[in-house]
Write a protein that holds these residues in place. Structure first.
Motif, short mmCIF file in Angstrom:
data_model
loop_
_atom_site.label_atom_id
_atom_site.label_comp_id
_atom_site.label_asym_id
_atom_site.label_seq_id
_atom_site.Cartn_x
_atom_site.Cartn_y
_atom_site.Cartn_z
N ARG A 137 1.57 -1.33 -0.02
CA ARG A 137 -0.68 0.20 0.07
C ARG A 137 0.84 1.49 0.43
O ARG A 137 0.38 2.38 -0.46
CB ARG A 137 -0.95 0.15 1.47
CG ARG A 137 -1.93 0.32 1.31
CD ARG A 137 -3.05 0.19 2.00
NE ARG A 137 -2.73 0.08 3.39
CZ ARG A 137 -4.10 -1.10 3.88
NH1 ARG A 137 -4.91 -1.52 3.51
NH2 ARG A 137 -3.85 -1.07 5.45
N LYS A 162 0.69 3.79 -2.81
CA LYS A 162 -0.04 5.29 -3.06
C LYS A 162 -1.64 4.77 -4.03
O LYS A 162 -2.51 4.69 -3.79
CB LYS A 162 0.61 6.29 -3.39
CG LYS A 162 1.82 6.60 -2.36
CD LYS A 162 0.76 7.36 -0.55
CE LYS A 162 2.77 7.47 -0.38
NZ LYS A 162 3.34 6.93 0.62
N SER A 170 1.33 -6.94 -1.51
CA SER A 170 0.25 -7.40 -0.73
C SER A 170 -0.75 -7.92 -0.87
O SER A 170 -1.28 -7.07 -1.33
CB SER A 170 0.38 -6.16 0.75
OG SER A 170 -0.02 -5.13 0.04
N THR A 230 -3.38 -16.22 2.94
CA THR A 230 -4.10 -16.69 1.87
C THR A 230 -3.75 -15.94 0.83
O THR A 230 -5.15 -16.79 -0.15
CB THR A 230 -5.52 -15.26 2.47
OG1 THR A 230 -4.93 -14.38 2.74
CG2 THR A 230 -5.58 -16.04 3.95
N SER A 275 4.06 -3.46 4.59
CA SER A 275 4.13 -3.03 6.20
C SER A 275 5.07 -4.79 7.35
O SER A 275 5.58 -4.15 8.05
CB SER A 275 3.40 -2.63 7.30
OG SER A 275 1.85 -3.83 7.15
N GLN A 303 0.22 -11.65 8.39
CA GLN A 303 -0.15 -12.96 7.48
C GLN A 303 0.55 -12.34 6.17
O GLN A 303 0.83 -13.86 5.62
CB GLN A 303 -1.79 -12.35 7.21
CG GLN A 303 -3.01 -12.84 8.44
CD GLN A 303 -2.73 -11.91 9.61
OE1 GLN A 303 -2.28 -10.17 8.98
NE2 GLN A 303 -3.80 -11.36 9.81
N HIS A 304 0.83 -11.58 5.78
CA HIS A 304 2.16 -11.48 5.37
C HIS A 304 3.42 -12.21 5.36
O HIS A 304 3.71 -13.00 3.87
CB HIS A 304 2.11 -9.90 4.44
CG HIS A 304 3.09 -9.50 3.13
ND1 HIS A 304 2.32 -9.73 2.04
CD2 HIS A 304 4.35 -9.55 3.56
CE1 HIS A 304 3.59 -9.29 0.81
NE2 HIS A 304 4.50 -9.47 1.86
N ASN A 317 11.78 0.45 3.11
CA ASN A 317 9.72 1.05 4.08
C ASN A 317 10.55 2.43 4.37
O ASN A 317 11.40 2.99 4.80
CB ASN A 317 9.59 0.42 4.97
CG ASN A 317 8.21 0.27 5.17
OD1 ASN A 317 7.89 1.75 5.94
ND2 ASN A 317 7.53 -0.12 4.83
C1 LIG Z 1 -7.52 -13.25 7.63
C2 LIG Z 1 -6.75 -12.21 7.23
C3 LIG Z 1 -6.13 -12.99 5.84
C4 LIG Z 1 -4.75 -12.23 5.54
N1 LIG Z 1 -3.99 -12.87 4.40
C5 LIG Z 1 -3.23 -11.91 3.83
C6 LIG Z 1 -2.57 -12.43 2.83
O1 LIG Z 1 -2.39 -13.44 2.66
N2 LIG Z 1 -1.00 -11.28 2.27
C7 LIG Z 1 -1.04 -10.25 2.93
O2 LIG Z 1 -0.31 -9.32 2.00
N3 LIG Z 1 -2.05 -9.88 3.70
C8 LIG Z 1 -2.98 -10.61 4.30
N4 LIG Z 1 -3.24 -10.01 5.15
C9 LIG Z 1 -4.19 -8.30 6.24
C10 LIG Z 1 -2.64 -7.86 6.70
O3 LIG Z 1 -2.58 -8.43 7.72
C11 LIG Z 1 -2.11 -6.77 6.41
O4 LIG Z 1 -2.92 -5.75 6.65
C12 LIG Z 1 -1.52 -6.17 4.77
O5 LIG Z 1 -0.44 -6.87 4.32
C13 LIG Z 1 -1.27 -4.99 5.15
O6 LIG Z 1 -0.60 -4.27 3.63
P1 LIG Z 1 0.57 -3.39 2.89
O7 LIG Z 1 1.73 -3.95 4.11
O8 LIG Z 1 1.03 -2.91 2.12
O9 LIG Z 1 -0.16 -2.33 3.93
P2 LIG Z 1 0.30 -1.23 4.75
O10 LIG Z 1 0.31 -2.48 6.13
O11 LIG Z 1 -0.68 -0.36 4.73
O12 LIG Z 1 1.71 -0.95 4.92
C14 LIG Z 1 2.16 0.48 4.19
C15 LIG Z 1 3.89 0.51 4.44
O13 LIG Z 1 3.90 1.07 3.64
C16 LIG Z 1 5.15 2.12 4.22
N5 LIG Z 1 4.97 3.05 2.89
C17 LIG Z 1 4.07 4.56 3.08
N6 LIG Z 1 4.88 5.25 2.12
C18 LIG Z 1 6.12 5.14 1.35
C19 LIG Z 1 6.91 5.48 0.90
N7 LIG Z 1 6.84 6.54 0.29
N8 LIG Z 1 7.94 4.41 0.75
C20 LIG Z 1 7.79 3.40 1.36
N9 LIG Z 1 7.12 3.23 1.98
C21 LIG Z 1 5.96 3.41 2.26
C22 LIG Z 1 4.47 2.13 5.36
O14 LIG Z 1 5.47 2.62 6.31
C23 LIG Z 1 3.93 1.00 5.75
O15 LIG Z 1 4.45 0.04 6.69
C24 LIG Z 1 -4.94 -10.45 5.93
C25 LIG Z 1 -4.94 -10.26 7.53
C26 LIG Z 1 -6.15 -10.85 7.92
C27 LIG Z 1 -6.75 -10.80 8.45
#
Ligand SMILES: Cc1cc2nc3c(=O)[nH]c(=O)nc-3n(C[C@H](O)[C@H](O)[C@H](O)COP(=O)(O)OP(=O)(O)OC[C@H]3O[C@@H](n4cnc5c(N)ncnc54)[C@H](O)[C@@H]3O)c2cc1C
Ligand SMILES: Nc1ncnc2c1ncn2[C@@H]1O[C@H](COP(=O)(O)O)[C@@H](O)[C@H]1O
Lengths: 318, 248
Positions: free
Chosen positions: A204, A207, A229, A247, A262, A266-267, A281
């Motif tokens: 995420r 953006k 993710s 998942t 992040s 789960q990831h 990050n």
């Molecule tokens: C039942 C269940 C199953 C799940 N299964 C999975 C799964 O299989 N896979 C999975 O991925 N997730 C899964 N999730 C979701 C998981 O809990 C997280 O919500 C998800 O992995 C977060 O995605 P993210 O890291 O992309 O987003 P965020 O948690 O929003 O993280 C974004 C990251 O980007 C960083 N960032 C922001 N801007 C910048 C920038 N300009 N430069 C560098 N870094 C930046 C931030 O510091 C942050 O660390 C599951 C959740 C549940 C409840």
């Protein structure tokens, strides 16, 4: 007693994972001190398995040219039961995981998937495999005379061990298929998460989908597959088949680069079995750094293009 | 149309994984158990068929009374009837045999299972079940359409998708994509009340024999501290990946 190694092919050539599955199968047979052979469908270069210690290949070409799990499982079953095969070694691709349970049921065999090492005991055969989506390992005993073992991707590695290899053409018993292929869609020319040595993954933090060229350009230099993710695929920024994690798809590559992810539990569960993890990050407290080997604290929008440039220069020299 | 959904009951995705008794037993104390996420996608699709086509949706589980709250939740979400084959789930082979014996005497048009359970990641029960029943099987299922006596099921393959057509009954192993997360249902008060009235049958087991046995668990080794490279010095990162990690 003997070992049968099932290798996969695509477009009439062995798939990349054939080398690892063959290496495991040969080492497994050596450990049990029994003979081994490999079985391939429609692979014109099957003799190349000699590179990994396979002296004998059974080649089958009288079955469907597109993958047909039931027909392939029947063919393997027929060959195995006529030739006193007791241990079947397979890979962990989507197709291998399709065939393995069908075959195990037909052979009355115990099946251990996601195996990462040679047996630590032989009687009964006990193998170490990943469980709880890579949060732990389990040692599983196979209690049946006949066994099916699924080798995890990039878990055992490739062992070069050249021998002379003979390929024998064998006709499989023909069996009716119970499924008809209506359509197949495949991204061509691009590395897939399952096959790639390197995966570049975005979260995420990127953006929006309009910024994915950053991921794609880095992936291109590295000959890598792209991944993401879960929220990224949930929001439709990327297609669902790129979603990795508990998942989603498991990733067990040699190098996993996570950008703007992040590192939620789960990831991590889905990527823990990758060998080397690099995290980019902008938040030094992102949990992913705890699971990473190398990290860069910085803005992805600055770091990634620079890294891509530098890698291009590095690759040009190499 | 009659649909059977196979439910496995697993530790919630955030659970800390620990072992006791000299690492031979999974520590289930303090662990929250849930419907296996892949099965929840399947159950949701089955309820969609119920609403659109008037299908009957039954769920089945091989396990002990410990799983009953999970099965009640499936009823609260919308399943019509629950069966629990009353024996501990020993391994994939024995579970598939128990399920196959049940289905042989209680036929269904469609059997929906999950791609894999997220605890032991076997991905074996649905395929084995289909092979034991000698009916078609589609794993990694992300799309399903039923037309009278045939089904077209889409499966995810490495780097794409494949559409397969077969006759019913069929077994599918489903995953996210068959329905989306936003389609999942949270049981409401009415559903929870209704679930109490719905039939819940305990089925005696066949006492199928396990083909495998998990004898010991291990946790991954503690990770060494991450090596941080300054954002201004990416050459150092490339050097480390090349010379130290050997991955470039
Ligand atoms: C039942 C269940 C199953 C799940 N299964 C999975 C799964 O299989 N896979 C999975 O991925 N997730 C899964 N999730 C979701 C998981 O809990 C997280 O919500 C998800 O992995 C977060 O995605 P993210 O890291 O992309 O987003 P965020 O948690 O929003 O993280 C974004 C990251 O980007 C960083 N960032 C922001 N801007 C910048 C920038 N300009 N430069 C560098 N870094 C930046 C931030 O510091 C942050 O660390 C599951 C959740 C549940 C409840
Ligand atoms: N004990 C069980 N009872 C009923 N169904 C099960 C059980 N274990 C597994 N399944 C089904 O089989 C699927 C794959 O599980 P597994 O083979 O354990 O990875 C699950 O998603 C369930 O649909």
């Amino acid at each position: 007693m003997s070992v049968l190694i099932i290798v996969e092919s695509e477009n009439k050539l062995l798939k990349r994972n054939a080398a690892e599955v063959a290496s495991y199968g040969v080492a497994f047979a050596e450990k049990l001190n029994i003979s081994c052979a490999a079985l391939a469908f429609h692979a014109t270069n099957a003799n190349e398995l000699g590179q990994y210690g396979v002296a004998k290949v059974i080649h089958v070409s009288n079955v469907s040219t597109h993958f047909d799990a039931n027909a392939y499982a029947n063919a393997i079953h027929g060959f195995a039961s006529q030739n006193n095969v007791t241990h079947i070694i397979m890979g962990s691709s989507a197709d291998a995981k399709f065939i393995a349970p069908l075959l195990a049921a037909k052979l009355n065999a115990g099946y251990a998937p996601n195996v990462i090492a040679l047996p630590d005991e032989l009687s009964p055969i006990t193998v170490k495999r990943t469980a709880f989506t890579n949060k732990a390992f389990v040692h599983t005993q196979l209690l049946t005379a006949c066994t099916v073992i699924g080798v995890g991707n990039n878990a055992f590695g490739v062992i070069e061990n050249p021998v002379t290899c003979t390929v024998k053409e064998v006709d499989a018993e023909n069996s009716d298929s119970n499924l008809e292929q209506v359509a197949i869609e495949k991204t061509t020319g691009k590395a897939t998460i399952a096959d790639a040595d390197v995966v570049v993954s975005g979260g995420r933090g990127l953006k929006g989908p309009e910024n994915w060229h950053l991921i794609e350009e880095l992936a291109e230099v590295l000959d890598a597959a792209t991944a993401c993710s879960k929220p990224v695929s949930d929001m439709g920024w990327r297609s669902h088949d790129e979603h990795v994690g508990q998942t989603g798809k498991p990733v067990s590559t040699n190098l996993y680069i996570a950008i703007g992810i992040s590192g939620a539990i789960q990831h991590l569960a889905g990527v823990n079995s990758s060998k080397v993890k690099v995290v980019i990050n902008n938040d030094p407290d992102a949990p992913f750094f705890k699971a990473a080997d190398y990290g860069v604290v910085g803005d992805a929008f600055e770091v990634v293009p620079k890294l891509t440039q530098k890698l291009k220069a590095f690759k040009a020299l190499a | 149309m009659n649909i059977l959904v196979c439910i496995s009951h697993v530790p919630d995705t955030t659970s800390k994984i620990n072992f006791i008794e000299a690492n031979t037993v999974f520590e289930s104390r303090d662990v929250q158990y849930v419907i296996n996420p892949n099965d929840e996608f399947g159950l949701t699709r089955a309820i969609w068929f119920k609403e659109k086509l008037g299908a009957q949706v039954h769920i089945i589980h091989v396990g002990t009374p410990k799983s009953d709250p999970t099965l009640r939740k499936c009823l609260a979400i919308g399943a019509d009837k629950a069966f629990r084959i009353n024996t501990p789930a020993l391994d994939g082979v024995s579970v598939a045999q128990e399920l196959a014996a049940f289905v042989k005497s209680n036929p269904y048009d469609l059997i929906i299972a999950g791609r894999e359970s997220i605890d032991y990641n076997g991905a074996m029960v649905p395929g084995m079940l289909a092979a034991l029943l000698d009916i078609p099987f589609v794993p990694n299922c992300v799309g399903l359409d039923i037309d009278g006596t045939t089904a077209v099921a889409e499966r995810e393959i490495d780097g794409g998708r494949e559409k397969l057509k077969g006759s019913l009954p069929m077994v599918i192993g489903c995953q996210k994509g068959l329905v989306e997360e936003s389609d999942l249902r949270i049981p409401n008060m009415r559903g929870i009340m209704q679930a109490r009235q719905k039939p819940f049958e305990i089925v005696p087991p066949q006492e199928a024999i396990a083909a495998t046995q998990d004898v010991k668990f291990e946790k991954p080794a503690e990770k060494a501290e991450v090596k941080l490279v300054p954002a201004e010095d990416l050459d150092q990162l490339i050097d480390l990946l090349h010379k130290e990690a050997n991955v470039l």
